[in-house]
Every structure is written in structure tokens, then in C-alpha cells.
Design an enzyme around this catalytic site. Structure first.
Site, PDB file in Angstrom:
ATOM      1  N   HIS A 146       0.795  -1.500   0.207  1.00 27.44           N
ATOM      2  CA  HIS A 146       0.049  -0.053   0.365  1.00 27.44           C
ATOM      3  C   HIS A 146       1.124   1.146   0.061  1.00 27.44           C
ATOM      4  O   HIS A 146       1.832   0.794   0.275  1.00 27.44           O
ATOM      5  CB  HIS A 146      -1.150  -0.016   0.987  1.00 27.44           C
ATOM      6  CG  HIS A 146      -0.271  -0.254   2.755  1.00 27.44           C
ATOM      7  ND1 HIS A 146      -0.178   1.272   2.832  1.00 27.44           N
ATOM      8  CD2 HIS A 146       0.651  -1.126   2.799  1.00 27.44           C
ATOM      9  CE1 HIS A 146       1.056   0.826   4.279  1.00 27.44           C
ATOM     10  NE2 HIS A 146       0.555  -0.458   4.447  1.00 27.44           N
ATOM     11  N   ASP A 147       0.549   2.596  -1.068  1.00 31.52           N
ATOM     12  CA  ASP A 147       0.884   3.540  -0.564  1.00 31.52           C
ATOM     13  C   ASP A 147       2.267   3.670  -1.066  1.00 31.52           C
ATOM     14  O   ASP A 147       3.302   4.751  -0.964  1.00 31.52           O
ATOM     15  CB  ASP A 147       1.148   4.477   0.710  1.00 31.52           C
ATOM     16  CG  ASP A 147      -0.926   4.325   1.817  1.00 31.52           C
ATOM     17  OD1 ASP A 147      -1.568   4.917   1.447  1.00 31.52           O
ATOM     18  OD2 ASP A 147      -0.645   3.588   1.997  1.00 31.52           O
TER      19      ASP A 147
ATOM     20  N   GLY B  49       4.740  -1.210   3.246  1.00 29.23           N
ATOM     21  CA  GLY B  49       3.955  -0.126   2.645  1.00 29.23           C
ATOM     22  C   GLY B  49       5.004   1.248   2.394  1.00 29.23           C
ATOM     23  O   GLY B  49       5.716   1.393   3.138  1.00 29.23           O
TER      24      GLY B  49
END
Length: 257
Positions: free
Chosen positions: A118-119, A136
Site C-alpha cells: 500500500h501507498d 508500505g
């Protein structure tokens, strides 16, 4: 060209000349650009925006919900550029929060079982070898190679034209233009062959080699002292060395030496 066994949401947007093979699933908020190909058994979900001429091999899972336990609710996002290849069982997760979408650039090659959490922000012309994994909020600049079975801790940065050796453990930033290897990772050398293949001049490589010697060969010297010494050197006027200096100046997790 959509196979009869594929399940495509009526809310999805599909561009022209897209091929969707057997048993693929495309969710409501997916936008697939022109010329993409989903081989078979590919799942694309979430608010996922995909550019042109990307190829997805069997069992790639794209835009799935983040594994971050801080995740609260939709919508969160994944943005993919053009001409990327996602080999078998690659997983690319959308972001935890809407403000920082997971972003993939152009012309990247993700080999089997590669994972982008994520991200993350991945630049262009990168190679993730088999089982290469980034946590992440990782930033990967352009022309980075992550060799097989290597893992990158969350919030780390991988500088442009760096090379991560196989089975390497990354828990701090990797400076641009260098090779790191091992567990824990250590700096091995400047990535001279990679720079030559990408058209760097002999003079540019010479300046980067001098910078490398100042920063990484004197391991008993504080990095801040070595960096100040580099800033005062003639090579600091080279734009590639300036990129290296800026990268090190903005390091928050420390830099692998």
C-alpha cells in the site's frame, strides 16, 4: 476481445483493443486503458486506473485491499502507467488512505510473485525479480533492479539506478547509483555496468565513482561529515552527483553503508 468466462463489471471502463482472457474478474471501479492484455485468471479490483499496453499474466491480483491494519474504508486508489508487465501471481495493493495512492510508472517488469504494498510509489523502467517484495510507503526511483527473494522495509527509499542483490534485507534507504547486497545489506560498489548500459558518459561515471569513494569507502567516518566533504568537492557540480546529495540530505531512516 473478452472470453466468455470472464466476469466484467458493467461499471468498469474498458479501452479499445483490450484482450481479457478466460476466468478474469474486473471490478466496478476499474479503468483499463487501450491495448492492455489480461492473459487468464487475472483479478483487478478497487479504484484502479490502468494506462495503455499493460500485460497481466495468470493469477495477478491487482488493486486488492491493503493489508495495512490501519485501513478503515474505501475509497483508496491504485494508479498504473503504460507498458508494464505483471507476471504470474504478482500482487499490487491499493493505498490505505485516499491521499497517497499506490502509484506505478511506465515500462516496469514485475516478475512472478513480486509484491508492491500500500501507498508505494514505483518509478519507471524498474525490474522486480521473482518474490521481490516492498512494504508500505516505499519509494522506488527510476531504473531500480530488485533481485529475487529480496525484501524492503516500509518507508524506505531506493535511489535511481540502484541494484539490490538477491536475498537482500533492506531496512534503510539505498542511495542512487550503487549496488547493495546481504542481510543486513551493505554497499558493494557503484553500479557501473548499469550506468554504462543506460548511456551515462565516462565523465559522469567518474564523478559518481569519486562521490561513492567519499561516502561509502570510509565507513568509520560519519556520513554527515562525508556528505559535507562531497558538497565542497568539484564533483558536486555534476547533476547526477547533485541528485545523490539531495537524496542523502532527505534521508529519514538512515542510509545503508
Amino acid at each position: 476481445m473478452v472470453h466468455s468466462t470472464a466476469v466484467i463489471s458493467k461499471k468498469a471502463t474498458i479501452g479499445s483493443n483490450v484482450t481479457i482472457g478466460p476466468f478474469c474478474v474486473v471490478g466496478d471501479n476499474v479503468n483499463i486503458g487501450d491495448g492492455c492484455e489480461l492473459k487468464s485468471h487475472v483479478v483487478i479490483d478497487g479504484h484502479t486506473d490502468i494506462g495503455e499496453d499493460n500485460v497481466f499474466f495468470p493469477f495477478a491480483a491487482i488493486g486488492q485491499q491493503t493489508q495495512d491494519l490501519k485501513f478503515k474504508s474505501d475509497p483508496t486508489y491504485l494508479k498504473i502507467g503504460h507498458r508494464n508487465t505483471f507476471r504470474e501471481s504478482t500482487t499490487i495493493h491499493r493505498s490505505t488512505v485516499a491521499e497517497t495512492p499506490t502509484t506505478i510508472g511506465n515500462d516496469n517488469n514485475f516478475l512472478a510473485y513480486a509484491h508492491v504494498a500500500h501507498d508505494c510509489v514505483v518509478g519507471s523502467h524498474c525490474i522486480f525479480s521473482n518474490n521481490a517484495t516492498i512494504g508500505g510507503h516505499v519509494l522506488v526511483e527510476d531504473h531500480v533492479i530488485i533481485s529475487g527473494l529480496s525484501g524492503v522495509h516500509q518507508f524506505c527509499r531506493l535511489g535511481a539506478h540502484s541494484l539490490i542483490g538477491g536475498c537482500t534485507k533492506i531496512v534503510q534507504d539505498v542511495a542512487p547509483f550503487i549496488i547493495v547486497d546481504g542481510s543486513p545489506a551493505t554497499v558493494r560498489s557503484i553500479n557501473q555496468v548499469g550506468l554504462q548500459r543506460r548511456g551515462y558518459s565516462d565523465q559522469d561515471i567518474a564523478y559518481l565513482r569519486r562521490a561513492y569513494k567519499r561516502l561509502f569507502l570510509k565507513k568509520n567516518t560519519n556520513l554527515a561529515v562525508s556528505l559535507a566533504d562531497l558538497k565542497a568537492a568539484e564533483s558536486a557540480n555534476n547533476p547526477h552527483v547533485q541528485h545523490l546529495i539531495k537524496f542523502l540530505d532527505t534521508a529519514e531512516r538512515g542510509v545503508i553503508r
